[in-house]
Design a protein around this motif. Structure first.
Motif, PDB file in Angstrom:
ATOM      1  N   UNK A   1      -6.232 -36.765  17.840  1.00  0.00           N
ATOM      2  CA  UNK A   1      -6.759 -36.749  19.164  1.00  0.00           C
ATOM      3  C   UNK A   1      -6.021 -37.562  20.012  1.00  0.00           C
ATOM      4  N   UNK A   2      -5.470 -37.006  21.115  1.00  0.00           N
ATOM      5  CA  UNK A   2      -4.783 -37.507  22.023  1.00  0.00           C
ATOM      6  C   UNK A   2      -5.553 -37.936  23.147  1.00  0.00           C
ATOM      7  N   UNK A   3      -5.545 -39.073  23.701  1.00  0.00           N
ATOM      8  CA  UNK A   3      -6.471 -39.699  24.638  1.00  0.00           C
ATOM      9  C   UNK A   3      -5.577 -39.876  25.761  1.00  0.00           C
ATOM     10  N   UNK A   4      -6.051 -39.982  27.085  1.00  0.00           N
ATOM     11  CA  UNK A   4      -5.456 -40.613  28.111  1.00  0.00           C
ATOM     12  C   UNK A   4      -6.667 -41.470  28.963  1.00  0.00           C
ATOM     13  N   UNK A   5      -6.654 -42.589  28.813  1.00  0.00           N
ATOM     14  CA  UNK A   5      -7.743 -43.230  29.551  1.00  0.00           C
ATOM     15  C   UNK A   5      -9.068 -43.035  29.090  1.00  0.00           C
ATOM     16  N   UNK A   6      -8.932 -43.150  27.581  1.00  0.00           N
ATOM     17  CA  UNK A   6     -10.225 -42.637  26.778  1.00  0.00           C
ATOM     18  C   UNK A   6     -10.720 -41.239  27.043  1.00  0.00           C
ATOM     19  N   UNK A   7     -10.034 -40.324  27.674  1.00  0.00           N
ATOM     20  CA  UNK A   7     -10.276 -38.894  28.070  1.00  0.00           C
ATOM     21  C   UNK A   7      -9.774 -37.982  26.898  1.00  0.00           C
ATOM     22  N   UNK A   8     -10.260 -37.183  26.213  1.00  0.00           N
ATOM     23  CA  UNK A   8      -9.543 -36.387  25.342  1.00  0.00           C
ATOM     24  C   UNK A   8      -8.486 -35.392  26.012  1.00  0.00           C
ATOM     25  N   UNK A   9      -7.161 -35.360  25.488  1.00  0.00           N
ATOM     26  CA  UNK A   9      -6.354 -34.591  26.216  1.00  0.00           C
ATOM     27  C   UNK A   9      -6.312 -33.122  25.451  1.00  0.00           C
ATOM     28  N   UNK A  10      -6.129 -33.561  23.943  1.00  0.00           N
ATOM     29  CA  UNK A  10      -6.041 -32.299  23.092  1.00  0.00           C
ATOM     30  C   UNK A  10      -6.077 -32.756  21.515  1.00  0.00           C
ATOM     31  N   UNK A  11      -6.364 -31.869  20.768  1.00  0.00           N
ATOM     32  CA  UNK A  11      -6.795 -32.081  19.343  1.00  0.00           C
ATOM     33  C   UNK A  11      -5.416 -31.381  18.299  1.00  0.00           C
ATOM     34  N   UNK A  12      -4.871 -32.201  17.625  1.00  0.00           N
ATOM     35  CA  UNK A  12      -3.837 -31.482  16.877  1.00  0.00           C
ATOM     36  C   UNK A  12      -3.993 -31.857  15.566  1.00  0.00           C
ATOM     37  N   UNK A  13      -3.235 -30.918  14.541  1.00  0.00           N
ATOM     38  CA  UNK A  13      -3.122 -30.943  13.124  1.00  0.00           C
ATOM     39  C   UNK A  13      -1.538 -31.250  12.872  1.00  0.00           C
ATOM     40  N   UNK A  14      -1.569 -32.202  11.652  1.00  0.00           N
ATOM     41  CA  UNK A  14      -0.094 -32.194  10.977  1.00  0.00           C
ATOM     42  C   UNK A  14       0.761 -30.910  11.045  1.00  0.00           C
ATOM     43  N   UNK A  15       1.692 -30.799  11.654  1.00  0.00           N
ATOM     44  CA  UNK A  15       2.863 -29.714  11.496  1.00  0.00           C
ATOM     45  C   UNK A  15       4.187 -29.951  11.729  1.00  0.00           C
ATOM     46  N   UNK A  16       5.188 -29.249  11.383  1.00  0.00           N
ATOM     47  CA  UNK A  16       6.520 -29.893  11.974  1.00  0.00           C
ATOM     48  C   UNK A  16       6.872 -30.030  13.440  1.00  0.00           C
ATOM     49  N   UNK A  17       6.024 -29.240  14.214  1.00  0.00           N
ATOM     50  CA  UNK A  17       6.098 -29.397  15.596  1.00  0.00           C
ATOM     51  C   UNK A  17       5.232 -30.593  16.385  1.00  0.00           C
ATOM     52  N   UNK A  18       4.494 -31.263  15.479  1.00  0.00           N
ATOM     53  CA  UNK A  18       3.405 -32.269  16.146  1.00  0.00           C
ATOM     54  C   UNK A  18       4.066 -32.979  17.311  1.00  0.00           C
ATOM     55  N   UNK A  19       5.316 -33.618  17.072  1.00  0.00           N
ATOM     56  CA  UNK A  19       5.958 -34.418  18.007  1.00  0.00           C
ATOM     57  C   UNK A  19       5.920 -33.664  19.419  1.00  0.00           C
ATOM     58  N   UNK A  20       6.479 -32.438  19.199  1.00  0.00           N
ATOM     59  CA  UNK A  20       6.902 -31.464  20.425  1.00  0.00           C
ATOM     60  C   UNK A  20       5.693 -31.177  21.260  1.00  0.00           C
ATOM     61  N   UNK A  21       4.496 -30.884  20.179  1.00  0.00           N
ATOM     62  CA  UNK A  21       3.195 -30.458  20.898  1.00  0.00           C
ATOM     63  C   UNK A  21       2.671 -31.520  21.777  1.00  0.00           C
ATOM     64  N   UNK A  22       2.714 -32.597  21.000  1.00  0.00           N
ATOM     65  CA  UNK A  22       2.143 -33.951  21.821  1.00  0.00           C
ATOM     66  C   UNK A  22       2.799 -34.362  22.825  1.00  0.00           C
ATOM     67  N   UNK A  23       4.224 -34.388  23.028  1.00  0.00           N
ATOM     68  CA  UNK A  23       4.793 -34.495  24.187  1.00  0.00           C
ATOM     69  C   UNK A  23       4.556 -33.671  25.160  1.00  0.00           C
ATOM     70  N   UNK A  24       4.496 -32.469  24.909  1.00  0.00           N
ATOM     71  CA  UNK A  24       4.209 -31.329  26.298  1.00  0.00           C
ATOM     72  C   UNK A  24       2.687 -31.606  26.488  1.00  0.00           C
TER      73      UNK A  24
END
Length: 102
Positions: free
Chosen positions: A70-93
């Motif tokens: 779970x990616x949070x910004x100021x304790x607000x949920x931005x998005x939820x991800x699962x492990x995959x080869x593109x995880x870093x790119x998905x989180x960066x976007x």
């Protein structure tokens, strides 16, 4: 580091100890992504979060099918991800999109 070394221990730092990525490792995926692969996927994620500043945080939560990130910004949920080869790119976007919304 040779093939018998633990990459998590090699990745550690004085501040975080020798296992900073262990809570983020998904053992259910070791057939698909071994420890070394997961470290290689997760390292740029934390680099991006560090560069973005203290606003962002990544939480790992166990689920029946593996970890959820779970990616949070100021304790607000931005998005939820699962492990995959593109995880870093998905989180960066997701991080970039959340900054564009401001």
């Amino acid at each position: 580091m040779n093939e018998n070394d633990d990459p998590i221990e090699a990745f550690g730092s004085a501040e975080e100890g020798n296992e900073p990525l262990k809570p983020y490792m998904d053992a259910t995926l070791f057939d698909t992504f071994d420890r070394k692969s997961q470290v290689e996927i997760l390292t740029p994620v934390f680099d991006a979060i560090t560069l973005a500043g203290a606003d962002f945080n990544l939480k790992a939560q166990d689920s029946a099918t593996g970890k959820r990130y779970t990616l949070l910004k100021d304790d607000e949920v931005i998005d939820v991800f699962v492990m995959n080869a593109n995880l870093a790119d998905e989180i960066q976007v997701a991080m970039e999109n959340s900054q564009d919304e401001e």
